[in-house]
Motif scaffolding. Sequence first.
Motif, PDB file in Angstrom:
ATOM      1  N   ARG A   1      -4.906  35.557  40.321  1.00  0.00           N
ATOM      2  CA  ARG A   1      -3.517  34.994  40.890  1.00  0.00           C
ATOM      3  C   ARG A   1      -2.741  35.556  41.934  1.00  0.00           C
ATOM      4  N   ILE A   2      -1.927  34.914  42.379  1.00  0.00           N
ATOM      5  CA  ILE A   2      -1.008  35.174  43.824  1.00  0.00           C
ATOM      6  C   ILE A   2       0.146  34.904  43.154  1.00  0.00           C
ATOM      7  N   GLN A   3       1.165  36.077  43.121  1.00  0.00           N
ATOM      8  CA  GLN A   3       2.339  35.557  42.508  1.00  0.00           C
ATOM      9  C   GLN A   3       3.801  36.296  43.359  1.00  0.00           C
ATOM     10  N   SER A   4       4.822  35.764  43.227  1.00  0.00           N
ATOM     11  CA  SER A   4       6.017  36.514  43.832  1.00  0.00           C
ATOM     12  C   SER A   4       6.747  37.525  42.838  1.00  0.00           C
ATOM     13  N   GLN A   5       6.499  37.165  41.493  1.00  0.00           N
ATOM     14  CA  GLN A   5       7.278  37.794  40.546  1.00  0.00           C
ATOM     15  C   GLN A   5       6.655  39.099  40.173  1.00  0.00           C
ATOM     16  N   ASN A   6       7.265  39.877  39.424  1.00  0.00           N
ATOM     17  CA  ASN A   6       6.647  41.189  39.147  1.00  0.00           C
ATOM     18  C   ASN A   6       5.324  41.252  38.209  1.00  0.00           C
ATOM     19  N   ILE A   7       4.475  42.117  38.555  1.00  0.00           N
ATOM     20  CA  ILE A   7       3.239  42.264  37.581  1.00  0.00           C
ATOM     21  C   ILE A   7       3.290  43.192  36.654  1.00  0.00           C
ATOM     22  N   ASN A   8       3.303  42.454  35.407  1.00  0.00           N
ATOM     23  CA  ASN A   8       3.778  43.071  34.147  1.00  0.00           C
ATOM     24  C   ASN A   8       2.392  43.626  33.430  1.00  0.00           C
ATOM     25  N   CYS A   9       2.015  44.905  33.644  1.00  0.00           N
ATOM     26  CA  CYS A   9       0.640  45.401  33.171  1.00  0.00           C
ATOM     27  C   CYS A   9       0.740  45.436  31.480  1.00  0.00           C
ATOM     28  N   ALA A  10       1.824  45.764  31.129  1.00  0.00           N
ATOM     29  CA  ALA A  10       1.649  45.839  29.626  1.00  0.00           C
ATOM     30  C   ALA A  10       1.504  44.395  28.948  1.00  0.00           C
ATOM     31  N   GLU A  11       2.159  43.675  29.395  1.00  0.00           N
ATOM     32  CA  GLU A  11       2.128  41.911  28.557  1.00  0.00           C
ATOM     33  C   GLU A  11       0.788  41.627  29.103  1.00  0.00           C
ATOM     34  N   LEU A  12       0.270  41.872  30.272  1.00  0.00           N
ATOM     35  CA  LEU A  12      -1.240  41.288  30.518  1.00  0.00           C
ATOM     36  C   LEU A  12      -1.991  41.861  29.595  1.00  0.00           C
ATOM     37  N   ARG A  13      -2.207  43.114  29.458  1.00  0.00           N
ATOM     38  CA  ARG A  13      -2.868  43.992  28.466  1.00  0.00           C
ATOM     39  C   ARG A  13      -2.860  43.523  26.838  1.00  0.00           C
ATOM     40  N   GLN A  14      -1.564  43.148  26.603  1.00  0.00           N
ATOM     41  CA  GLN A  14      -1.340  42.489  25.416  1.00  0.00           C
ATOM     42  C   GLN A  14      -2.205  41.256  25.196  1.00  0.00           C
TER      43      GLN A  14
ATOM     44  N   HIS B   1      -2.258  39.710  42.498  1.00  0.00           N
ATOM     45  CA  HIS B   1      -1.521  40.327  43.860  1.00  0.00           C
ATOM     46  C   HIS B   1      -0.152  39.605  44.044  1.00  0.00           C
ATOM     47  N   ARG B   2       0.871  40.603  44.376  1.00  0.00           N
ATOM     48  CA  ARG B   2       2.311  40.189  44.587  1.00  0.00           C
ATOM     49  C   ARG B   2       2.205  39.435  45.937  1.00  0.00           C
ATOM     50  N   VAL B   3       3.325  38.780  46.443  1.00  0.00           N
ATOM     51  CA  VAL B   3       3.432  38.269  47.544  1.00  0.00           C
ATOM     52  C   VAL B   3       4.984  38.288  47.803  1.00  0.00           C
ATOM     53  N   GLY B   4       5.602  38.318  49.112  1.00  0.00           N
ATOM     54  CA  GLY B   4       6.897  38.505  49.338  1.00  0.00           C
ATOM     55  C   GLY B   4       7.351  40.057  49.530  1.00  0.00           C
ATOM     56  N   ARG B   5       8.611  40.371  49.169  1.00  0.00           N
ATOM     57  CA  ARG B   5       9.185  41.542  49.812  1.00  0.00           C
ATOM     58  C   ARG B   5       9.130  42.614  48.408  1.00  0.00           C
ATOM     59  N   LEU B   6       8.282  43.721  48.804  1.00  0.00           N
ATOM     60  CA  LEU B   6       8.102  44.615  47.608  1.00  0.00           C
ATOM     61  C   LEU B   6       9.070  45.996  48.164  1.00  0.00           C
ATOM     62  N   ASN B   7       9.324  46.680  47.026  1.00  0.00           N
ATOM     63  CA  ASN B   7       9.830  47.914  47.425  1.00  0.00           C
ATOM     64  C   ASN B   7       9.044  48.986  47.083  1.00  0.00           C
ATOM     65  N   VAL B   8       9.731  50.385  47.244  1.00  0.00           N
ATOM     66  CA  VAL B   8       8.848  51.444  46.938  1.00  0.00           C
ATOM     67  C   VAL B   8       8.688  51.420  45.314  1.00  0.00           C
ATOM     68  N   GLY B   9       7.732  51.741  44.912  1.00  0.00           N
ATOM     69  CA  GLY B   9       7.346  51.798  43.406  1.00  0.00           C
ATOM     70  C   GLY B   9       6.933  50.486  42.680  1.00  0.00           C
ATOM     71  N   ASP B  10       7.067  49.338  43.373  1.00  0.00           N
ATOM     72  CA  ASP B  10       6.718  48.019  43.031  1.00  0.00           C
ATOM     73  C   ASP B  10       5.093  47.981  42.697  1.00  0.00           C
ATOM     74  N   VAL B  11       4.688  47.444  41.843  1.00  0.00           N
ATOM     75  CA  VAL B  11       3.137  47.324  41.852  1.00  0.00           C
ATOM     76  C   VAL B  11       2.692  45.943  42.761  1.00  0.00           C
ATOM     77  N   ALA B  12       1.829  46.255  43.686  1.00  0.00           N
ATOM     78  CA  ALA B  12       1.312  45.168  44.549  1.00  0.00           C
ATOM     79  C   ALA B  12       0.280  44.576  44.368  1.00  0.00           C
ATOM     80  N   VAL B  13      -0.499  45.124  43.619  1.00  0.00           N
ATOM     81  CA  VAL B  13      -1.717  44.685  43.151  1.00  0.00           C
ATOM     82  C   VAL B  13      -2.189  45.193  41.710  1.00  0.00           C
ATOM     83  N   LEU B  14      -2.766  44.479  40.930  1.00  0.00           N
ATOM     84  CA  LEU B  14      -3.381  44.915  39.756  1.00  0.00           C
ATOM     85  C   LEU B  14      -4.826  44.297  39.498  1.00  0.00           C
TER      86      LEU B  14
END
Lengths: 82, 150
Positions: free
Chosen positions: B7-20, B83-96
């Motif tokens: 997946r390539i996405q612009s929205q946040n990567i939610n690890c907990a939701e993915l794991r669930q 993987h995320r695309v677009g603008r990411l700030n410090v602390g954001d998850v860029a890839v999972l």
Amino acid sequence: MSSVIEIKYFAVLKEYSGKTSEQVALSNNESAETLYRKLQVQYRFPLATAELRVAINDEFASMDTLLHANDKVIFIPPVAGG
Amino acid sequence: MDPHVYRIQSQNINCAELRQNLAVENHTGGLVFFEGIVRKQNHGLTVRYLDYECYDVLAIKEMQRIAKEAEERFQLASTGQIHRVGRLNVGDVAVLVYAMAEHRQEAFAGCRYLIDSIKTRVPIWKKEVYEDNSSTWVRCHEHINHVEHR
């Protein structure tokens, strides 16, 4: 009408060309490499051909691949995922 | 059904939701996740934000090849590359990435193979913008080797 190809630009190549895409006339016996060398002069691209990869019609290809009418060509600068 | 996620996405990567939502089969004994996070300091410079660009069609194709290779090499039951695309700030998850296997050794090795392969092979680019507003397109140091040896 002469044959054309479509070029899309990403990352540093997009910044230097000031474009996301363009159509250019296809010369005889044009390879991806000879096309890039022309663009490199035109836009002063900072990358040498050895630093790039190329995709033709959404598949990786060798830089010496000859181009055909309506091909979609994308030069791939050094990647940096993660 | 394809056991691999790409997946390539612009929205946040939610690890907990993915794991669930991840189906764990009876034979699974190991599941390893890796998150790549935007850090503030890189090579001594202070990062304000990152801009990621991606050549989506080819990126997904390459992720599919990487998943297939990882599955075969490490006997993985399933994998994920997001993987995320677009603008990411410090602390954001860029890839999972994650790898699921019968045993932990394969899960760890498979997970590492996924992230290392993404960094060197998938057409994703990252521009680092620093505190003084200067910027640079980052290059993976292994890119050239990969071009030469592929």
